[in-house]
Motif scaffolding. Structure first.
Motif, PDB file in Angstrom:
ATOM      1  N   GLY A  26     -49.250  -9.624   1.062  1.00  0.00           N
ATOM      2  CA  GLY A  26     -47.931  -9.553   1.605  1.00  0.00           C
ATOM      3  C   GLY A  26     -47.225 -10.471   1.387  1.00  0.00           C
ATOM      4  O   GLY A  26     -46.113 -10.732   1.691  1.00  0.00           O
ATOM      5  N   ASN A  27     -47.284 -11.193  -0.098  1.00  0.00           N
ATOM      6  CA  ASN A  27     -46.366 -12.130  -0.808  1.00  0.00           C
ATOM      7  C   ASN A  27     -45.542 -11.445  -1.975  1.00  0.00           C
ATOM      8  O   ASN A  27     -46.349 -11.567  -2.824  1.00  0.00           O
ATOM      9  N   PRO A  28     -44.566 -11.136  -1.626  1.00  0.00           N
ATOM     10  CA  PRO A  28     -43.841 -10.443  -2.806  1.00  0.00           C
ATOM     11  C   PRO A  28     -43.209 -11.478  -4.135  1.00  0.00           C
ATOM     12  O   PRO A  28     -42.988 -11.158  -5.225  1.00  0.00           O
ATOM     13  N   TYR A  29     -43.520 -12.797  -3.725  1.00  0.00           N
ATOM     14  CA  TYR A  29     -43.163 -13.874  -4.697  1.00  0.00           C
ATOM     15  C   TYR A  29     -44.474 -14.789  -4.884  1.00  0.00           C
ATOM     16  O   TYR A  29     -44.513 -15.633  -4.308  1.00  0.00           O
ATOM     17  N   SER A  30     -45.118 -14.057  -5.702  1.00  0.00           N
ATOM     18  CA  SER A  30     -46.522 -14.773  -6.111  1.00  0.00           C
ATOM     19  C   SER A  30     -46.642 -15.177  -7.659  1.00  0.00           C
ATOM     20  O   SER A  30     -46.685 -13.988  -8.225  1.00  0.00           O
ATOM     21  N   ILE A  31     -47.075 -16.243  -8.093  1.00  0.00           N
ATOM     22  CA  ILE A  31     -47.223 -16.482  -9.564  1.00  0.00           C
ATOM     23  C   ILE A  31     -48.575 -17.205  -9.674  1.00  0.00           C
ATOM     24  O   ILE A  31     -48.977 -17.759  -8.853  1.00  0.00           O
ATOM     25  N   THR A  32     -49.431 -16.402 -10.584  1.00  0.00           N
ATOM     26  CA  THR A  32     -50.597 -17.273 -10.809  1.00  0.00           C
ATOM     27  C   THR A  32     -50.630 -17.925 -12.357  1.00  0.00           C
ATOM     28  O   THR A  32     -50.306 -17.349 -13.284  1.00  0.00           O
ATOM     29  N   ALA A  33     -50.954 -19.030 -12.355  1.00  0.00           N
ATOM     30  CA  ALA A  33     -50.533 -20.126 -13.691  1.00  0.00           C
ATOM     31  C   ALA A  33     -52.030 -20.856 -14.009  1.00  0.00           C
ATOM     32  O   ALA A  33     -52.789 -21.011 -12.790  1.00  0.00           O
ATOM     33  N   ALA A  34     -52.178 -21.228 -15.051  1.00  0.00           N
ATOM     34  CA  ALA A  34     -53.498 -22.000 -15.630  1.00  0.00           C
ATOM     35  C   ALA A  34     -52.809 -22.963 -16.267  1.00  0.00           C
ATOM     36  O   ALA A  34     -51.797 -22.988 -17.044  1.00  0.00           O
ATOM     37  N   ALA A  35     -53.767 -24.033 -16.549  1.00  0.00           N
ATOM     38  CA  ALA A  35     -53.434 -25.405 -17.142  1.00  0.00           C
ATOM     39  C   ALA A  35     -54.609 -25.700 -18.331  1.00  0.00           C
ATOM     40  O   ALA A  35     -54.891 -26.767 -18.588  1.00  0.00           O
ATOM     41  N   GLY A  36     -54.663 -24.599 -18.964  1.00  0.00           N
ATOM     42  CA  GLY A  36     -55.724 -24.785 -20.171  1.00  0.00           C
ATOM     43  C   GLY A  36     -57.039 -24.814 -20.030  1.00  0.00           C
ATOM     44  O   GLY A  36     -57.504 -24.912 -18.942  1.00  0.00           O
ATOM     45  N   ASP A  37     -57.727 -24.806 -21.162  1.00  0.00           N
ATOM     46  CA  ASP A  37     -59.111 -24.674 -21.237  1.00  0.00           C
ATOM     47  C   ASP A  37     -59.939 -23.527 -20.412  1.00  0.00           C
ATOM     48  O   ASP A  37     -60.993 -23.646 -19.688  1.00  0.00           O
TER      49      ASP A  37
END
Length: 602
Positions: free
Chosen positions: A104-115
């Motif tokens: 239900g969230n049209p503004y969603s980002i998935t990010a990662a910080a390495g390894d």
């Protein structure tokens, strides 16, 4: 599966397109008490703002299956002060949690910080981490910074992880399938080619959805060459994190992007190991220390949030920026046990994040939710390929032998590993080792008594041994003088290691005292350093066994790189497995070492 067309992948590196949101039909079970508490301040412009969901994690290290033992637990502190250990992690559960959070969230980002990869369990490591990249693609990861472990196999192999193609020596692991590479951009803003001076991968990424633009800048720690084999970083230069991020923040501003998130593979140490610890007590950022604090205080105020990693810790803090304004800094532990849920309030008129409205909380990847079927299928497929090697019994233990899960300087598994190295390399034709040393960071897990499969309790399989020592470093035996050996011990607690000591694991017969009430090199009580009860003679030469990483001065031990008359032996994993086979049986298993070689004064 065909490789992703280059033009499509290049497009993803520059601009995210509106991808469909994955959904799951199951309801996520209630989180433990306090798990939903958010760190927040108030105030924003209603009517012209939109809340952007940022889901993030770090230091997955190819842990697709639920991590075993203490490596698969997170600590939760309740209001009454009691601490609960919660089983967590596993990509089947991580997928369900992330997909449910996005609903239900049209503004969603998935990010990662390495390894994301490197130092991985056998199921992923055996296939050069192709299974993990495939899983991250299925997770719909939008962007990740590189970490130091992305360089374990060198820049060319990292480029293959990004762009795809079969392994240069291993080939294609599944008939008719070519490894497609990462569907997300790996960012390496501060990693440049020594010859050209240009970043080896994209320095930044711009995410856009319905007019909302957020820029991501990815860096790894400047000290990566000190913790990766020399071959892995050959021809590369690692720049200052702050200078690099500030540089590309200006680049993004010139492109009209005023909202910026830094993905930084460097971290800090919160005062508590509980994932729900309030590190803003008594004041903003007061409960955290370490390199990330200095970085956060120097980064341009234009950077709106920091997603960090490397230290495998859990924290959600607001550390003041150079202008004195609070700024969110997060880390989600490791091995996929947590993810961070951050709300970034975006002002459409200013095109910037309303920093006073940013909220964030770490969420447990609990195992009481339905498994994601596509991840189960992925794990079963790769496990089937790995099974002939992974399930081979290597030895027997009578109880858990903790390595990664031990908080003590001397770890029972560290003792077992160094004893194995000494035994394997003590024969004259194998190097004549008198002492063995092991870097603590090279011990990636625990040996767990409970069976992980059908092998039976107490059986150590090849896959479990590989998970403990996944680097397959070659063993070296070198000449070191007593003075050099003592200098190496002092470097555990001084120089680059003074703030966060790296205590070497030592073989049987080697003993000394650490006085942690003192500072720097003085913490090593020199006259206490003994071999088989005899004081170490500074002028005498000793044969010392260690892996090639340590023998090259890695982890801040330049004294150990001064060794002479080097003999290269078998890999650390082969030496370990040989020791397990020779020294244990179903009726006479190995018992956990007592870990009493290093006396610590606190």
């Amino acid at each position: 599966m065909s490789a992703t067309p280059k033009k499509n992948r290049a497009g993803r590196r520059i601009l995210a397109t509106a991808a469909g949101l994955a959904t799951v039909g199951a309801m996520v079970a209630a989180l433990p008490a306090g798990a939903g508490e958010r760190t927040t301040t108030t105030g924003y412009h209603p009517g012209r703002t939109v809340d952007v969901q940022l889901l993030s994690f770090n230091d997955l290290h190819g842990n697709l299956e639920p991590p075993a033992g203490s490596s698969g637990e997170v600590a939760h502190t309740h209001a009454d002060g009691s601490v609960e250990k919660i089983k967590a992690g596993g990509v089947e559960y991580l997928a369900t949690h992330l997909r449910t959070a996005r609903q239900g969230n049209p503004y969603s980002i998935t990010a990662a910080a390495g390894d994301m990869i490197g130092a991985s369990p056998l199921m992923s490591g055996l296939f050069h981490d192709e299974p993990t990249i495939e899983a991250l693609n299925k997770l719909k990861l939008d962007v990740s910074s590189v970490g130091n472990h992305e360089f374990d196999e060198g820049a060319k192999e990292l480029a293959r992880m990004q762009d795809g193609g079969c392994h240069p020596t291993g080939g294609c692991y599944e008939e008719g399938k070519t490894f497609p590479g990462a569907a997300f951009p790996y960012l390496a803003a501060n990693v440049t080619d020594e010859k050209t001076g240009k970043p080896i991968l994209d320095p930044y990424f711009i995410w856009e959805r319905k007019g909302v633009k957020i820029g991501f800048i990815g860096v790894t720690l400047e000290g990566t060459p000190n913790i990766v084999t020399a071959e892995g970083v050959k021809g590369l230069k690692f720049g200052d994190e702050v200078e690099t991020i500030n540089k590309y923040t200006k680049v993004l501003e010139r492109k009209g992007v005023k909202s910026v998130v830094a993905l930084i593979h460097e971290g800090g140490a919160p005062a508590s190991s509980s994932y729900n610890y309030d590190c803003d007590s008594p004041g903003a950022g007061d409960g955290i220390s370490g390199p990330v604090v200095d970085i956060a205080k120097k980064l341009s105020p234009q950077v709106d949030a920091l997603v960090t990693g490397h230290t495998h810790q859990a924290y959600v803090c607001t550390i003041p920026d150079p202008a004195g304004k609070p700024r969110m800094v997060t880390s989600a532990s490791s091995y996929g046990k947590l993810y961070t849920d951050t709300t970034l309030t975006y002002d459409r008129r200013t095109k910037d994040i309303v920093r006073t409205s940013v909220e964030s909380a770490n969420r447990v990847v609990s195992r009481d939710v339905p498994k994601a079927a596509d991840m189960t299928s992925l794990i079963e497929r790769w496990n089937k390929l790995a099974a002939p090697i992974a399930n081979r019994p290597q030895g027997y233990i009578s109880a858990d032998i903790n390595g990664r899960g031990s908080t003590d300087y001397e770890k029972p598994l560290g003792d077992l590993i160094t004893d194995a190295q000494l035994a394997g390399l003590a024969p004259a034709d194998k190097g004549g080792a008198q002492i063995a040393l092991m870097n603590p960071g090279g011990i990636r897990s625990d040996l767990v008594y409970k069976a992980s499969g059908a092998e039976g309790d107490g059986v150590v399989t090849y896959g479990e041994a590989f998970t403990v020592q996944p680097f397959t470093n070659m063993m070296n035996v070198v000449d070191l003088t007593g003075a050099q050996l003592i200098a190496g011990l002092q470097q555990q607690v001084s120089g680059s290691n003074e703030a966060s000591p790296k205590i070497l694991q030592v073989s049987k017969g080697f003993t000394y005292t650490l006085d942690m009430t003192k500072t720097g090199a003085a913490r090593v009580v020199v006259d206490s350093v003994k071999l088989n009860g005899e004081p170490i003679d500074p002028a005498k030469t000793y044969r010392v066994a260690m892996n090639e990483f340590l023998a090259g001065g890695g982890d801040g031990f330049p004294a150990l790189a001064q060794g002479k008359n080097k003999l290269v032996g078998a890999s650390d994993l082969d030496v370990f497995n040989a020791y397990l086979a020779a020294n244990s049986s179903a009726t006479a298993p190995i018992t956990p070492p007592k870990a009493e070689r290093i006396t610590v004064i606190k």
